[in-house]
Design a protein around this motif. Structure first.
Motif, PDB file in Angstrom:
ATOM      1  N   LEU A  51     -62.741  25.744  -8.887  1.00 60.73           N
ATOM      2  CA  LEU A  51     -62.436  24.986 -10.164  1.00 60.73           C
ATOM      3  C   LEU A  51     -63.462  23.965 -10.706  1.00 60.73           C
ATOM      4  O   LEU A  51     -63.719  24.084 -11.820  1.00 60.73           O
ATOM      5  CB  LEU A  51     -60.945  24.259  -9.886  1.00 60.73           C
ATOM      6  CG  LEU A  51     -59.787  24.812 -10.256  1.00 60.73           C
ATOM      7  CD1 LEU A  51     -58.552  23.936  -9.787  1.00 60.73           C
ATOM      8  CD2 LEU A  51     -59.829  24.677 -11.697  1.00 60.73           C
ATOM      9  N   TYR A 118     -54.694  26.883 -15.677  1.00 64.73           N
ATOM     10  CA  TYR A 118     -55.306  27.589 -14.455  1.00 64.73           C
ATOM     11  C   TYR A 118     -55.301  26.782 -13.471  1.00 64.73           C
ATOM     12  O   TYR A 118     -54.985  27.555 -12.247  1.00 64.73           O
ATOM     13  CB  TYR A 118     -56.815  28.016 -14.952  1.00 64.73           C
ATOM     14  CG  TYR A 118     -57.404  28.798 -14.076  1.00 64.73           C
ATOM     15  CD1 TYR A 118     -57.379  30.069 -14.061  1.00 64.73           C
ATOM     16  CD2 TYR A 118     -58.372  28.020 -13.176  1.00 64.73           C
ATOM     17  CE1 TYR A 118     -58.073  30.819 -13.236  1.00 64.73           C
ATOM     18  CE2 TYR A 118     -59.105  28.784 -12.149  1.00 64.73           C
ATOM     19  CZ  TYR A 118     -58.942  30.269 -12.151  1.00 64.73           C
ATOM     20  OH  TYR A 118     -59.533  30.952 -11.491  1.00 64.73           O
ATOM     21  N   GLN A 119     -55.250  25.660 -13.462  1.00 67.27           N
ATOM     22  CA  GLN A 119     -55.557  24.716 -12.277  1.00 67.27           C
ATOM     23  C   GLN A 119     -53.882  24.431 -11.535  1.00 67.27           C
ATOM     24  O   GLN A 119     -53.843  23.893 -10.570  1.00 67.27           O
ATOM     25  CB  GLN A 119     -56.409  23.603 -12.306  1.00 67.27           C
ATOM     26  CG  GLN A 119     -56.074  22.941 -13.715  1.00 67.27           C
ATOM     27  CD  GLN A 119     -56.056  21.603 -13.546  1.00 67.27           C
ATOM     28  OE1 GLN A 119     -55.975  20.872 -12.594  1.00 67.27           O
ATOM     29  NE2 GLN A 119     -56.183  21.050 -14.833  1.00 67.27           N
ATOM     30  N   THR A 122     -53.046  25.812  -8.261  1.00 61.77           N
ATOM     31  CA  THR A 122     -53.666  25.302  -7.147  1.00 61.77           C
ATOM     32  C   THR A 122     -53.065  23.641  -6.632  1.00 61.77           C
ATOM     33  O   THR A 122     -52.867  23.273  -5.606  1.00 61.77           O
ATOM     34  CB  THR A 122     -55.126  24.937  -7.261  1.00 61.77           C
ATOM     35  OG1 THR A 122     -55.619  26.156  -7.743  1.00 61.77           O
ATOM     36  CG2 THR A 122     -55.964  24.453  -6.205  1.00 61.77           C
TER      37      THR A 122
ATOM     38  N   ALA C 425     -58.630  17.338 -14.224  1.00 56.27           N
ATOM     39  CA  ALA C 425     -58.119  18.623 -13.500  1.00 56.27           C
ATOM     40  C   ALA C 425     -57.613  17.941 -12.205  1.00 56.27           C
ATOM     41  O   ALA C 425     -58.629  17.768 -11.328  1.00 56.27           O
ATOM     42  CB  ALA C 425     -59.108  19.431 -13.434  1.00 56.27           C
TER      43      ALA C 425
END
Ligand code: HEA
Ligand code: HEA
Ligand code: CUA
Ligand SMILES: [Cu+2]
Lengths: 274, 316, 618
Positions: A51, A118-119, A122, C425
């Motif tokens: 990532l 997308y993450q 995870t 993120a």
């Protein structure tokens, strides 16, 4: 004075260069075992690194893009005056472009939503309680000012019984197996940080937080306290050792227990009776 | 008329910048003073949102067993599930005898006996087992006291009117709430009086508001005194018998929220007193009453906050 | 569009033509400035004087904050080595080799950050420039409540005194980080700075907060009520928009911080238990009832402090937009989208606070939602960046010191913002949370962002504030050195942060994985850079002080800019405007076709030849 653009170009080149150089330097890149410094030893670590790369690529592209435009604009549109001090060129006169506005809202939005979605998986896999591995816990880790108190189940395999092994600043587990710990704090906030394994979780007084991780390579690693916890925060370091096999781990626990019993024994039989 | 604004600098408080309005129309109903007071109230709303939000989070998150009728708040209750408590309802005629029994059988420290007696009719002596509780109870009964034996009941948060865990004087405060609402009414009357040009009536109603506000404050101070110094409470409320901010999360929330509200009321009473004095000296008229209106807004706000606080802290 | 407005002015009030309108014949309507020194310069209610007071206090505190940072850097490069001169003064104990005690390091960065944020950047951006520019730019004679304005400055003083005094109390200054997380900040025996220093810190921050609160109420009211005729909301300069929305942020977020600080103070002094969990204490301290939630404080703190980081960037963005447009001699690209973007940043700013708490033990599902909202906040920022680039594109860029600092802002803010994406993120944040990656991010947005904007603003509005020009050559050298060395100081922090270097540690050499020459060498390199960076600020200081007395006299409108403040004399008189001006068009009409000059004051109507304004963009 269009040469000012060079300064800005230098900064951008330096920034990109630093990351390029870092990629080839074990002292700079993501912390990994010596010898193979591009390999994160834990499964989650590898996902996180992937990532990291994706985001680095995206932001890198955005960065290069914006800086190129900036530097080019600085170079191309610098004010110039003729001999009489009159500007050679008039500035353009426009107030914006709706089409551009829409474009540069939609495209970044797409990119950002992509990164976000997308993450998600995870993150869930690493942190959601429901994803915790169904294995017996490796240990209970209690942080206290400037120590990690680690309690392993003793021969009976259960935590919080009298035969538990309690050690300080010494975390052991076995390679290729999910290790599950219960993280607690007995005083202020601390944070359980295994840089080589990309694990981080604050220890909060009053909460018991499950944390799980693995390593595919035996050896020594480090445990860092990553949350400010007082004057000794900087030295709250623990050792981490990953064993090759489960037997070796059990053996280490037994040895430690024996060692501690021996010292307890010597203590009770000391001449002054204490 | 060349220029509208004349006193751009240093306008009087209250009327601040009224004549400073930028746009030609001067009859604009919104004055800078009003905008500012509404903004100020918005910040106050956020402030109390912070407090009330914390209260809700803490209350929802306080661990099970944080409060019990027999043990001080947040005593770890593990292993104590079967304990009984002897609740002293009345000590009967002979105080010294009771004290003696408590000292001998209750295996407590000497001053604790006094604490228990002081907390009657909710004096609680925790006992580890039913037998010990019964033994103590019968000894006390034969000494003339009225006692009951209660099992351990745990609570997540003190319920209203549960004397074993909640010391708040709800009826008194309910009356006090009514008092404060009355002061809002007099405030409204004061404003409408001056709007109709009746200065004397306005002054009178302002005076009434100040007085009623002060009564509210006095009752609150009285209640604090009772809680913190005068009364003794059972151990389920506090380990040392008095209800002070440090004795439990419930006490922390109670004192912080009502105390900060009390400070706001005090500020309101002070502001109203200034307005009152100004009114006595004839500062206001049917066309000039901004200060009354603005302090009034603040006063209603404080009142409203109290109604919310009273509901969630005392009644829920 | 401009014609309809001509009528809204008072009859007979011709728009002031250009700069300099001589002595006013309307003096009888206007209060003269107070005569006595004390009321004129100290207890002044004049927004310009108050602004300058804020500016001076802020700049003086920035010296202290900067020095503390340099001491931080020294310790990181050469752990436990005595600092030249300073060590001998502070630790007069040769037996320990004048070595810095470890808790002192924590005090250093705690006070560095607290001072820089609460006593430098916020007061300078909103207090100094907000105060100075809002009335001037909207055509008002002063704030709506001049006396409240004075109060808001003097509320800073208890804060100043308390924060300085806290260094000298028993146990020394606070050392729980600028975030001041309990229980460390609450239990007196958990670390020396929590003994007394923390209480002073709390009170100081509360006073600074009260100052901001009163200020923000004043600003909002002023912007809403005191705009000159014709100054529609969408004709306000970006600076005013930035200040206005910042004030809204402050008004709605600060009270929550205040409540948190009050609760923490009560936990410390009255024994309440808001943020203390059951069954935990530091070694050997008596048990407490507890029951509270340590994480609750983090929620309350970040509910304010995330919006607070935008408090430190929105005014900066506004001022940079003005500077960029002026020196590009070109209308701001997408004025209305820019305004909406500022609003978007502010609005979203209230929804993202949890991104500071991904690893805090907060429910990870909440982490996922905060991650989404955090990603979204990059969007309005993207709009801003692209619009700035669009503004420069096709312009006639004049590289004055102000302009260079403004471009520096754009360039550095992009780096700081993009590093924010890594942290937003959540999985990546697991690794980089509480490492130097964060420190890099925050300095790129705060130094590269807010500080560069402050430098730009000082260079740009200095002539208006003091009537004299700053020295351009010195300004450019200062910019060159600052830009260069700020990058060499802070960029490597990304790299060592990625390598796992934790923040807030006094001695990285404790850890084996940091012992490699990479991080150690980098630390020394960054320290040397920081020292040069600090020294470069002396140039700024010199330029500032020198120009104050000896600078070239500035005309009314030295930069040939459009906004209302440039229609007043430099420095503006006590009452700002002899006549309240009338405004005819948005502030960024540069290089309008058909106008001889390349600028067009907001008080001058647009010529018919220029065509109608784009209703969506301008
Ligand atoms: C002025 C101050 C400021 C500003 C503006 C920002 C802006 C942002 N910040 Fe920052 N932040 C701080 C000051 C600031 N921050 C501070 C002081 C801390 C540390 C606190 C502490 O712990 O001590 C912190 C910490 C911090 C964290 C916590 C990290 C941690 O502790 O683990 C996070 C996590 O999400 C974060 C994210 C962001 C994001 C996403 C933005 C965004 O707003 C940035 C948006 C901008 C851009 C993205 C660049 C421009 C856009 C483009 C060029 C378009 C295209 C881009 C893409 C398609 C990707 N910040
Ligand atoms: C606006 C905010 C701001 C600014 C400007 C700075 C500036 C600097 N910071 Fe700061 N820093 C923070 C905000 C800021 N910092 C925050 C929020 C933290 C986190 C703290 C925490 O963990 O709790 C932090 C933490 C932090 C650390 C990490 C400490 C740690 O985690 O262990 C370091 C380490 O290198 C550091 C270094 C520096 C340096 C070298 C500068 C240099 O740029 C300083 C150079 C500047 C000067 C020397 C003075 C500047 C100005 C003038 C001289 C003006 C002229 C005066 C007049 C005209 C009167 N800072
Ligand atoms: Cu424990 Cu930091
Ligand atoms: Cu944030």
């Amino acid at each position: 004075m269009r040469y000012w653009s060079i300064l800005f170009a230098m900064a951008a080149v330096g920034a990109v260069g630093a990351f390029l150089y870092a990629y080839f330097s074990p002292d700079w890149w993501l912390p990994n075992p010596p010898g193979d410094f591009h390999h994160s030893v834990s499964r989650f670590g590898r996902e996180i690194d992937k990532l990291f790369f994706i985001i680095l690529a995206i932001t890198g592209a955005v960065f290069v893009g914006t800086q190129v435009v900036l530097v080019w604009a600085m170079h191309r549109f610098a004010d110039e005056t003729d001999a009489q001090g009159h500007p050679v060129r008039k500035a353009d006169y426009f107030h914006g472009s709706q089409r551009l506005e829409v474009i540069w809202t939609i495209i970044p939005a797409g990119i950002l939503v992509f990164i976000a979605l997308y993450q998600m998986g995870t993150w869930a896999e690493i942190k959601y309680r429901s994803a915790a591995p169904k294995v017996p816990p490796l240990a209970e880790v209690t942080a206290r000012q400037f120590q990690w108190v680690i309690r392993y189940p003793g021969p009976d395999g259960k935590l919080n019984t009298v035969d538990d092994l309690v050690v300080v600043d010494d975390l052991h587990f076995t390679r290729d197996r999910m290790a599950l710990i219960y993280l607690r704090s007995s005083d202020v906030l601390h944070s359980f940080f295994l840089p080589q394994l990309r694990v981080k979780q604050d220890a909060v007084p009053g909460l018991t937080i499950p944390v799980w991780f693995d390593a595919d390579r035996a050896g020594d690693y480090e445990l860092v306290c990553a949350e400010l916890c007082g004057w000794g925060h900087y030295k709250m370091r623990g050792k981490v050792y990953v064993h090759e096999t489960e037997e070796q781990l059990r053996q280490w626990i037994d040895e430690k227990l024996a060692e501690q019993n021996r010292s307890r024994l010597t203590m009770t039989t000391a001449p002054n009776g204490r | 008329m060349a220029l509208a604004p004349t006193d751009a600098v240093g306008p009087k408080p209250g009327s601040a910048g009224v004549r400073h309005a930028p746009v030609p129309s001067h009859s604009a109903p919104v004055t800078p003073g009003k905008v500012a007071i509404w903004l100020f109230l918005a910040t106050e709303v956020m402030f109390f949102t912070g407090l009330i939000g914390s209260y809700i989070v803490l209350r929802a998150g306080s661990p099970r067993g944080a409060y019990s009728n027999l043990y001080p708040p947040n005593t770890p209750l593990r292993g104590l599930e079967n304990s009984r408590g002897v609740v002293l309802r009345s000590i009967g005629p002979d105080r010294s005898k009771i004290e003696e029994v408590l000292r001998s059988l209750g295996d407590r420290k000497p001053d604790e006996a006094e604490q228990v007696i002081a907390a009657v009719p909710h004096g609680v002596v925790p006992a580890r087992s039913a037998e010990r509780a019964e033994a103590l109870a019968s000894a006390l009964r034969s000494a003339g006291a009225v006692v009951e034996v209660e099992p351990l009941k745990t609570f997540e948060w003190p319920k209203p009117y549960d004397d074993a865990v909640n010391p708040l004087a709800i009826n008194l405060t309910a009356a006090n709430t009514f008092v404060l609402i009355c002061s809002s009414v007099t405030m409204v009357l004061a404003l409408s009086a001056i709007q109709r040009g009746n200065r004397a009536k306005c002054t009178l109603f302002l005076l009434a508001t100040v007085v009623i506000g002060s009564i509210f404050l006095s009752v609150q101070v009285f209640e604090y005194r009772q809680l913190m110094f005068e009364h003794h409470y059972p151990s389920g409320i506090s380990a040392n018998g008095h209800f002070v901010p440090s004795c439990s999360l419930f006490a922390s929330c109670f004192f912080t929220m009502t105390g900060l509200h009390g400070l706001h009321v005090t500020a309101g009473v002070l502001a109203l007193s200034v307005v009152l004095i100004a009114s006595i000296f004839g500062a206001f008229s049917a066309s000039n009453y901004a200060a009354i209106e603005l302090t009034g807004l603040y006063w209603h706000f404080v009142d409203l906050v109290w109604i919310i606080l009273f509901t969630i802290v005392y009644l829920l | 569009m401009s014609a309809e407005l001509a009528s809204s002015g008072t009859p007979g009030e011709a728009p002031t033509q250009g700069p300099g309108h001589g002595p006013s014949h309307d003096h009888d309507h206007i209060h003269p400035a107070p005569r006595f020194f004390l009321f004129r310069y100290v207890f002044s209610t004049d927004h310009k004087v108050i602004a300058i007071q804020f500016l001076f206090s802020g700049l003086i505190f920035s010296l202290l904050g900067g020095l503390l940072a340099l001491a931080v850097r020294w310790q990181l490069a050469w752990p436990w080595k005595p600092i030249p001169i300073l060590s001998r003064l502070l630790w007069a104990d040769p037996s320990a080799g004048y070595q810095m005690p470890p808790e002192f390091y924590n005090k250093l960065f705690t006070m560095h950050a607290s001072i820089m944020i609460f006593f430098v950047v916020i007061p300078v951006l909103t207090g100094a420039f907000g105060n100075f520019l809002i009335p001037l730019m909207i055509g008002a004679r002063d704030m709506a409540f001049p006396r409240l304005n004075m109060v808001s400055y003097w509320l800073m003083w208890p804060g100043f005194i308390l924060i300085l005094y806290s260094f000298f109390v028993e146990g020394g200054a606070a050392e729980a980080g600028w975030t001041s997380y309990p229980p460390l900040s609450e239990w007196k025996w958990s670390t020396p700075g929590s003994l007394n220093g923390q209480t002073y810190w709390l009170l100081a921050v509360m006073f600074s907060g009260l100052s901001s609160l009163t200020g923000s109420i004043n600003y909002i009211t002023t912007v809403l009520m005191l705009r000159a005729p014709g100054m529609k909301l969408f004709r306000m300069p970006m600076t005013v928009w930035g200040m206005f929305i910042t004030a809204l942020l402050q008004a709605f977020a600060l009270p929550v911080l205040t409540s948190a600080l009050v609760m923490q103070t009560l936990d410390r002094v009255a024994g309440t238990n808001f943020f203390e969990a059951t069954g935990a204490t530091v070694a050997n301290a008596p048990a407490i009832p507890g029951g509270g939630g340590p994480i609750l404080f983090q929620h309350l703190f970040w509910f304010y402090s995330h919006p607070a980081v935008y408090v430190m960037i929105l005014p900066a963005m506004g001022m940079v937009s003005d500077v960029l447009s002026t020196f590009s001699r070109k209308p701001l690209f997408g004025y209305k989208p820019m305004v909406i973007a500022i609003g978007g940043i502010a609005g979203l700013g209230f929804l993202v606070w949890g991104h500071h708490m991904f690893q805090s033990g907060m429910n990870p599902m909440m982490g996922a939602t905060f991650m989404l909202s955090t990603m979204m906040i990059a969007l309005p920022s993207a709009i801003k960046v692209f619009n700035w680039l669009g503004t420069m594109w096709g312009g006639r860029l004049q590289y004055t010191s102000a302009m260079l600092n403004a471009i520096g802002f754009v360039s550095m803010f992009v780096i700081g913002g993009l590093s924010g994406i890594f942290m937003a993120a959540t999985p990546v944040d697991i690794h980089i949370h509480d490492t130097y990656f964060i420190v890099a991010h925050l300095h790129y947005v705060l130094f590269g962002g807010s500080m560069f904007a402050i430098f730009a603003a000082v260079h740009f509005w200095f002539p208006k504030m003091f009537g004299r020009m700053m020295n351009e050559r010195l300004g450019k050298i200062h910019f060159f050195l600052t830009f260069l060395f700020m990058n060499t100081t802070f960029f490597p922090m990304h790299i060592i942060g990625m390598h796992g270097h934790p923040r807030r540690i006094a001695d990285p050499s404790i850890y084996e994985f940091l012992r490699g020459s990479g991080t150690l060498g980098m630390n020394q390199f960054m320290t040397v850079s920081a020292l040069v960076l600090g020294a470069a600020q002396i140039l700024f200081l010199l330029n500032f002080l020198y120009s104050l007395v000896l600078g070239r006299k500035a005309g009314d409108n030295p930069w040939r800019s459009n906004t209302l403040e440039w229609t007043t004399p430099s420095p503006p008189p006590h009452y700002n405007f002899a006549r309240i001006p009338t405004v005819y068009h948005p502030p960024y009409e540069y290089s309008v076709p058909g106008v001889e000059e390349d600028f067009l004051l907001q008080t001058q109507p647009r010529p018919a030849k220029a065509g109608p304004l784009d209703p969506i963009m301008a």
